[in-house]
Scaffold this motif. Structure first.
Motif, short mmCIF file in Angstrom:
data_model
loop_
_atom_site.label_atom_id
_atom_site.label_comp_id
_atom_site.label_asym_id
_atom_site.label_seq_id
_atom_site.Cartn_x
_atom_site.Cartn_y
_atom_site.Cartn_z
N PRO A 34 0.83 -1.19 0.00
CA PRO A 34 0.00 0.00 0.00
C PRO A 34 0.87 1.24 0.00
O PRO A 34 1.94 1.27 0.60
N CYS A 51 -5.80 -0.68 10.73
CA CYS A 51 -4.65 -1.55 10.44
C CYS A 51 -4.47 -2.60 11.54
O CYS A 51 -4.22 -2.24 12.70
N PRO A 52 -4.57 -3.88 11.22
CA PRO A 52 -4.45 -4.92 12.25
C PRO A 52 -3.02 -5.09 12.75
O PRO A 52 -2.81 -5.73 13.78
N GLU A 53 -2.06 -4.56 12.03
CA GLU A 53 -0.66 -4.68 12.44
C GLU A 53 -0.19 -3.45 13.22
O GLU A 53 0.96 -3.42 13.65
N VAL A 56 0.63 1.70 10.94
CA VAL A 56 0.41 3.02 10.36
C VAL A 56 0.68 4.04 11.46
O VAL A 56 0.01 4.05 12.49
N CYS A 70 4.11 -3.99 7.83
CA CYS A 70 2.93 -4.08 6.97
C CYS A 70 2.90 -5.45 6.28
O CYS A 70 3.88 -5.85 5.66
N GLY A 72 0.55 -6.24 4.01
CA GLY A 72 -0.09 -6.13 2.70
C GLY A 72 -1.49 -6.72 2.67
O GLY A 72 -1.93 -7.21 1.62
N CYS A 73 -2.21 -6.62 3.76
CA CYS A 73 -3.55 -7.22 3.83
C CYS A 73 -4.57 -6.43 3.01
O CYS A 73 -5.59 -6.97 2.60
N ILE A 75 -6.50 -3.93 4.07
CA ILE A 75 -7.63 -3.39 4.83
C ILE A 75 -7.63 -1.87 4.76
O ILE A 75 -8.67 -1.24 4.56
N CYS A 76 -6.48 -1.25 4.90
CA CYS A 76 -6.42 0.22 4.83
C CYS A 76 -6.86 0.70 3.46
O CYS A 76 -7.54 1.73 3.34
S1 SF4 Z 1 -1.96 -3.24 4.12
FE1 SF4 Z 1 -2.74 -4.07 6.07
S2 SF4 Z 1 -0.93 -4.25 7.37
FE2 SF4 Z 1 -0.37 -2.89 5.68
S3 SF4 Z 1 -0.74 -0.80 6.44
FE3 SF4 Z 1 -2.60 -1.49 5.36
S4 SF4 Z 1 -3.93 -2.38 6.94
FE4 SF4 Z 1 -1.83 -2.24 7.79
#
Ligand code: SF4
Ligand code: SF4
Length: 93
Positions: A34, A51-53, A56, A70, A72-73, A75-76
Motif C-alpha cells: 500500500p 490496520c491490524p498490524e 500506520v 505491513c 499487505g492485507c 484493509i487500509c
Molecule cells: S496493508 Fe494491512 S498491514 Fe499494511 S498498512 Fe494497510 S492495513 Fe496495515
C-alpha cells in the motif's frame, strides 16, 4: 487456584508464543504494497484505526506506513474513504 500459564495446546498445529509482536517483521513475502497519495489524503486516520498490524504511524497530516511490519492485507486500502491508498505488486512499488 487459577492456572497462570496456558496449557499446552493439544493440536500440534497451534503455536503459543509469549514473544513480542515487535519481532514479527514481515520479511520479503508481502506481495502487495500500500502507498498513500499524500495529495489526496485528508488525515482522517481511518487507516491507522483499522490496520491490524498497528503499523500506520500518526503524523501531523499524512500517516506513514511502516513496511517492516505491513503485511499487505489491504484493509487500509479498502477502508480509506478517499480511496487514496494505492495497492501495487511489491516489485512494482
Ligand atoms: S496493508 Fe494491512 S498491514 Fe499494511 S498498512 Fe494497510 S492495513 Fe496495515
Ligand atoms: S484513511 Fe485515507 S484519507 Fe484517511 S488518513 Fe488514511 S490515507 Fe489519509
Amino acid at each position: 487456584m487459577p492456572e497462570l500459564e496456558a496449557p499446552a495446546p493439544s493440536d500440534p498445529r497451534v503455536i503459543v508464543s509469549g514473544r513480542s509482536t515487535a519481532e514479527n517483521l514481515t520479511g520479503n513475502w508481502r506481495t502487495l504494497r500500500p502507498s498513500i497519495d499524500a495529495a489526496r489524503c485528508t488525515g482522517c486516520l481511518i487507516c491507522w484505526k483499522y490496520c491490524p498490524e498497528a503499523c500506520v504511524a500518526l503524523t501531523e497530516k499524512v500517516p506513514v506506513i511502516d513496511y517492516s511490519y505491513c503485511k499487505g492485507c489491504g484493509i487500509c486500502v479498502e477502508e480509506c474513504p478517499t480511496r487514496c491508498i494505492g495497492f501495487a505488486p511489491e516489485e512494482a512499488a
